[in-house]
Design a protein around this motif. Structure first.
Motif, PDB file in Angstrom:
ATOM      1  N   PRO A  72       0.827  -1.218   0.000  1.00  0.00           N
ATOM      2  CA  PRO A  72       0.000   0.000   0.000  1.00  0.00           C
ATOM      3  C   PRO A  72       0.852   1.255   0.000  1.00  0.00           C
ATOM      4  CG  PRO A  72      -0.255  -1.271   2.045  1.00  0.00           C
ATOM      5  CD  PRO A  72       0.688  -2.020   1.203  1.00  0.00           C
ATOM      6  N   PRO A  73       0.317   2.347  -0.570  1.00  0.00           N
ATOM      7  CA  PRO A  73       1.091   3.599  -0.616  1.00  0.00           C
ATOM      8  C   PRO A  73       1.248   4.210   0.778  1.00  0.00           C
ATOM      9  CG  PRO A  73      -1.137   3.969  -1.411  1.00  0.00           C
ATOM     10  CD  PRO A  73      -0.994   2.483  -1.225  1.00  0.00           C
TER      11      PRO A  73
ATOM     12  N   ILE B 174      -8.073   8.425   8.033  1.00  0.00           N
ATOM     13  CA  ILE B 174      -7.673   7.026   8.114  1.00  0.00           C
ATOM     14  C   ILE B 174      -8.712   6.286   8.938  1.00  0.00           C
ATOM     15  CG2 ILE B 174      -5.900   5.445   8.921  1.00  0.00           C
ATOM     16  CD1 ILE B 174      -3.880   7.678   8.426  1.00  0.00           C
ATOM     17  N   GLY B 175      -9.392   5.335   8.269  1.00  0.00           N
ATOM     18  CA  GLY B 175     -10.438   4.582   8.938  1.00  0.00           C
ATOM     19  C   GLY B 175      -9.942   3.238   9.449  1.00  0.00           C
ATOM     20  N   ALA B 176     -10.887   2.332   9.616  1.00  0.00           N
ATOM     21  CA  ALA B 176     -10.559   0.994  10.102  1.00  0.00           C
ATOM     22  C   ALA B 176      -9.690   0.258   9.082  1.00  0.00           C
ATOM     23  CB  ALA B 176     -11.839   0.211  10.367  1.00  0.00           C
ATOM     24  N   ASP B 177      -8.807  -0.580   9.578  1.00  0.00           N
ATOM     25  CA  ASP B 177      -7.911  -1.380   8.740  1.00  0.00           C
ATOM     26  C   ASP B 177      -7.030  -0.508   7.851  1.00  0.00           C
ATOM     27  OD1 ASP B 177      -9.069  -3.661   9.829  1.00  0.00           O
ATOM     28  OD2 ASP B 177     -10.595  -3.742   8.248  1.00  0.00           O
ATOM     29  N   ASN B 178      -6.747   0.734   8.324  1.00  0.00           N
ATOM     30  CA  ASN B 178      -5.881   1.648   7.588  1.00  0.00           C
ATOM     31  C   ASN B 178      -6.365   1.890   6.166  1.00  0.00           C
ATOM     32  OD1 ASN B 178      -4.193   2.043   9.752  1.00  0.00           O
ATOM     33  ND2 ASN B 178      -2.739   0.457   9.130  1.00  0.00           N
ATOM     34  N   LYS B 179      -7.664   2.088   6.013  1.00  0.00           N
ATOM     35  CA  LYS B 179      -8.229   2.425   4.719  1.00  0.00           C
ATOM     36  C   LYS B 179      -8.635   3.892   4.706  1.00  0.00           C
ATOM     37  CE  LYS B 179      -9.864  -2.156   3.404  1.00  0.00           C
ATOM     38  NZ  LYS B 179     -11.027  -2.972   2.971  1.00  0.00           N
TER      39      LYS B 179
ATOM     40  N   ILE C 245      -5.316  12.784   6.361  1.00  0.00           N
ATOM     41  CA  ILE C 245      -4.188  12.594   5.453  1.00  0.00           C
ATOM     42  C   ILE C 245      -3.844  13.930   4.813  1.00  0.00           C
ATOM     43  CG2 ILE C 245      -3.380  11.397   3.387  1.00  0.00           C
ATOM     44  CD1 ILE C 245      -5.303   9.141   4.065  1.00  0.00           C
ATOM     45  N   THR C 246      -2.597  14.335   4.920  1.00  0.00           N
ATOM     46  CA  THR C 246      -2.126  15.591   4.332  1.00  0.00           C
ATOM     47  C   THR C 246      -0.990  15.386   3.341  1.00  0.00           C
ATOM     48  OG1 THR C 246      -0.576  15.917   6.171  1.00  0.00           O
ATOM     49  CG2 THR C 246      -2.787  16.884   6.398  1.00  0.00           C
ATOM     50  N   GLU C 247      -0.388  14.197   3.291  1.00  0.00           N
ATOM     51  CA  GLU C 247       0.716  13.917   2.377  1.00  0.00           C
ATOM     52  C   GLU C 247       0.431  12.624   1.628  1.00  0.00           C
ATOM     53  OE1 GLU C 247       4.151  13.689   4.827  1.00  0.00           O
ATOM     54  OE2 GLU C 247       4.226  15.839   5.266  1.00  0.00           O
ATOM     55  N   GLY C 248       0.836  12.585   0.342  1.00  0.00           N
ATOM     56  CA  GLY C 248       0.625  11.399  -0.475  1.00  0.00           C
ATOM     57  C   GLY C 248      -0.793  11.249  -0.976  1.00  0.00           C
ATOM     58  N   LEU C 249      -1.549  12.336  -1.078  1.00  0.00           N
ATOM     59  CA  LEU C 249      -2.953  12.253  -1.514  1.00  0.00           C
ATOM     60  C   LEU C 249      -3.089  11.878  -2.981  1.00  0.00           C
ATOM     61  CD1 LEU C 249      -4.346  15.365   0.375  1.00  0.00           C
ATOM     62  CD2 LEU C 249      -5.016  12.989   0.755  1.00  0.00           C
ATOM     63  N   ALA C 250      -2.037  12.023  -3.775  1.00  0.00           N
ATOM     64  CA  ALA C 250      -2.134  11.696  -5.197  1.00  0.00           C
ATOM     65  C   ALA C 250      -2.399  10.213  -5.423  1.00  0.00           C
ATOM     66  CB  ALA C 250      -0.849  12.119  -5.925  1.00  0.00           C
ATOM     67  N   ASN C 251      -2.007   9.353  -4.479  1.00  0.00           N
ATOM     68  CA  ASN C 251      -2.181   7.909  -4.627  1.00  0.00           C
ATOM     69  C   ASN C 251      -3.347   7.369  -3.801  1.00  0.00           C
ATOM     70  OD1 ASN C 251       0.191   7.810  -6.216  1.00  0.00           O
ATOM     71  ND2 ASN C 251       1.469   7.733  -4.362  1.00  0.00           N
TER      72      ASN C 251
ATOM     73  N   ALA D 180      -6.360   1.024   0.713  1.00  0.00           N
ATOM     74  CA  ALA D 180      -5.538   0.675   1.869  1.00  0.00           C
ATOM     75  C   ALA D 180      -4.252   1.482   1.800  1.00  0.00           C
ATOM     76  CB  ALA D 180      -5.226  -0.818   1.875  1.00  0.00           C
ATOM     77  N   VAL D 181      -3.852   2.052   2.914  1.00  0.00           N
ATOM     78  CA  VAL D 181      -2.677   2.914   2.958  1.00  0.00           C
ATOM     79  C   VAL D 181      -1.783   2.493   4.109  1.00  0.00           C
ATOM     80  CG1 VAL D 181      -3.875   4.876   1.909  1.00  0.00           C
ATOM     81  CG2 VAL D 181      -3.872   4.595   4.393  1.00  0.00           C
ATOM     82  N   ARG D 182      -0.569   3.010   4.042  1.00  0.00           N
ATOM     83  CA  ARG D 182       0.391   2.800   5.129  1.00  0.00           C
ATOM     84  C   ARG D 182       0.603   4.158   5.816  1.00  0.00           C
ATOM     85  NH1 ARG D 182       5.970   3.267   5.708  1.00  0.00           N
ATOM     86  NH2 ARG D 182       6.855   1.883   7.311  1.00  0.00           N
ATOM     87  N   PRO D 183      -0.103   4.444   6.912  1.00  0.00           N
ATOM     88  CA  PRO D 183      -0.045   5.790   7.522  1.00  0.00           C
ATOM     89  C   PRO D 183       1.213   5.985   8.357  1.00  0.00           C
ATOM     90  CG  PRO D 183      -1.542   4.396   8.758  1.00  0.00           C
ATOM     91  CD  PRO D 183      -1.086   3.571   7.603  1.00  0.00           C
ATOM     92  N   VAL D 184       1.799   7.156   8.214  1.00  0.00           N
ATOM     93  CA  VAL D 184       2.924   7.591   9.053  1.00  0.00           C
ATOM     94  C   VAL D 184       2.649   9.047   9.429  1.00  0.00           C
ATOM     95  CG1 VAL D 184       4.578   6.023   7.979  1.00  0.00           C
ATOM     96  CG2 VAL D 184       4.284   8.334   7.066  1.00  0.00           C
ATOM     97  N   PRO D 185       3.183   9.519  10.556  1.00  0.00           N
ATOM     98  CA  PRO D 185       2.992  10.932  10.908  1.00  0.00           C
ATOM     99  C   PRO D 185       3.538  11.848   9.814  1.00  0.00           C
ATOM    100  CG  PRO D 185       3.833   9.700  12.782  1.00  0.00           C
ATOM    101  CD  PRO D 185       3.898   8.767  11.621  1.00  0.00           C
ATOM    102  N   ALA D 186       2.815  12.934   9.543  1.00  0.00           N
ATOM    103  CA  ALA D 186       3.241  13.883   8.511  1.00  0.00           C
ATOM    104  C   ALA D 186       4.616  14.435   8.846  1.00  0.00           C
ATOM    105  CB  ALA D 186       2.229  15.017   8.394  1.00  0.00           C
ATOM    106  N   GLY D 187       5.440  14.543   7.804  1.00  0.00           N
ATOM    107  CA  GLY D 187       6.795  15.030   7.993  1.00  0.00           C
ATOM    108  C   GLY D 187       7.811  13.947   8.247  1.00  0.00           C
ATOM    109  N   SER D 188       7.387  12.679   8.317  1.00  0.00           N
ATOM    110  CA  SER D 188       8.335  11.582   8.525  1.00  0.00           C
ATOM    111  C   SER D 188       9.190  11.397   7.275  1.00  0.00           C
ATOM    112  CB  SER D 188       7.580  10.284   8.833  1.00  0.00           C
ATOM    113  OG  SER D 188       6.817  10.425  10.019  1.00  0.00           O
TER     114      SER D 188
END
Length: 394
Positions: free
Chosen positions: A36-37, A323-328, A357-363, A369-377
């Motif tokens: 996932p992105p 970001i909802g349940a199951d990182n969707k 979500i504030t970064e990587g919105l193009a994908n 399903a996404v792989r969330p990380v804190p913004a600025g990581s």
């Protein structure tokens, strides 16, 4: 031809094998799809946010007074420097006082004459009283003597009033400053004839410390503010005001909002708000154009979303991805009516603690399903190929 084809066949097979091996090596290096992105998110939190307005305004003098003559005559002297600060009661002009001094002397003489007549008529009435009691004189003569004494006393009072008027007019020949402030240019010079009822003032005095700033706010914005105060959990703010001058610089001094007019200008559709500012150095002059920044209300539980995380659909509605349940990724409609700095103020559609979500919105698409990380990581590093794989890729 058969011997030639026999020689070329091994070469073609070798090229095909090398091409297939290159594709396999690219897959081995991880250049294809790898999960996932990765997206950056910001955790929402509620906070008290002042709703700052920036409106146009013009400065106005705190006090304004026109210097006018109250008696007629010729100006003998001007006793101030144009553009200087004058004090209340300071003599600014002197009008020829000779006629008014003569009027004072005449009124004083009239008072003395009336006082002498009063003494004589009063003494006559006192002498007639015992004679009238024994009927040595006619009662009518006594009545006339008493009336004459009273008329003489009234003439004394009338003369004293005229004397007071003459003295006041004499004092008016020295034209004083009505207020303390900075005086402008003199509109009349020495030798000019002035009258008590003239239309033009002699000069203008303005008090510039403190100074007023009249701010124009549309009636629509004022109506929205009142509705927000009533329904949206918004409370009134302190009435501090800051100014930006015509050149864009900050004024530095902090003012206070005094009042708002209780009427709307029919020509502009605006309401005038008046603020008061200290002006010790005289930087602000009447009529200057300024920009006023102030907070009329404070949103108690506001949520601020970075502008990069808010998008608009075809109808202009604001949307965000959370970001909802199951990182969707879940698309959510929100109400974002104004910006506060580099963020949108969201008043509906989000709760504290949610991840936007504030970064990587193009994908990202709804349900992705996404792989969330804190913004600025820092971005995720691709694994480096091993030594054997590097050798085989040569």
């Amino acid at each position: 031809m058969r011997p030639v084809l026999a020689l070329l066949l091994p070469v073609v097979l070798m090229i095909a094998a090398c091409s297939g091996g290159g594709k396999d090596q690219e897959k081995a290096k991880g250049k294809g799809p790898s999960g996932p992105p990765e997206v950056g998110y910001v955790v929402m939190k509620s906070e008290a946010v002042p709703l700052v307005n920036e409106l146009a305004g013009r400065t106005a003098a705190y006090e304004t007074s026109e210097v006018r003559p109250q008696v007629s005559g010729v100006i003998q002297a001007r006793l101030f420097t144009e553009g200087s600060v004058v004090r209340k009661g300071q003599t600014l002009y002197r009008i020829d006082p000779r006629l008014y001094r003569a009027a004072v002397n005449e009124a004083a003489a009239n008072v003395a004459n009336a006082e002498a007549n009063r003494v004589a008529t009063t003494a006559k009435a006192e002498r007639f009283r015992p004679l009238a009691e024994i009927e040595a004189v006619a009662k009518q003569d006594y009545t006339d003597a008493v009336a004459a004494a009273r008329q003489a006393a009234a003439q004394v009072q009338q003369g004293r009033a005229q004397l007071d008027t003459a003295r006041i007019n004499l004092r008016f020949t020295d034209v004083p400053a009505p207020i303390t402030g900075r005086i402008g240019r003199s509109l009349f010079t020495t030798g000019a004839l002035v009258t008590a009822n003239q239309a033009d003032p002699l000069a203008m005095i303005q008090r510039l410390d403190p100074i007023f700033v009249d701010i124009q706010q549309s009636s629509t914005e004022l109506l929205q503010l009142r509705r927000a105060l009533a329904t949206d959990g918004v409370i009134p703010s302190t009435a501090e005001v800051r100014l930006s001058l015509e050149d864009g610089s900050d004024y530095g001094q902090v003012g206070t909002l005094q009042f708002a007019e209780a009427m709307v200008d029919a020509t502009t559709g605006a309401v005038t708000l008046r603020a008061r500012f200290p002006n010790p150095q005289g930087i602000l002059l009447p009529g200057m154009y300024v920009r006023a920044r102030f907070s009329q209300a404070t949103a108690e539980e506001a949520i601020l979303v970075p502008q990069a995380g808010v998008a608009r659909d075809a109808r202009g509605n604001a949307t965000v991805f959370v970001i909802g349940a199951d990182n969707k990724a879940v698309q959510r409609k929100v109400r974002a009516t104004r910006t506060i700095g580099d963020k949108w103020l969201v008043t509906a559609g989000l709760r504290a603690g949610e991840k936007v979500i504030t970064e990587g919105l193009a994908n990202v698409k709804p349900g992705t399903a996404v792989r969330p990380v804190p913004a600025g990581s820092p971005p995720r590093q691709q694994p480096k190929p091993s030594g054997d794989a590097a050798k085989s890729g040569r």
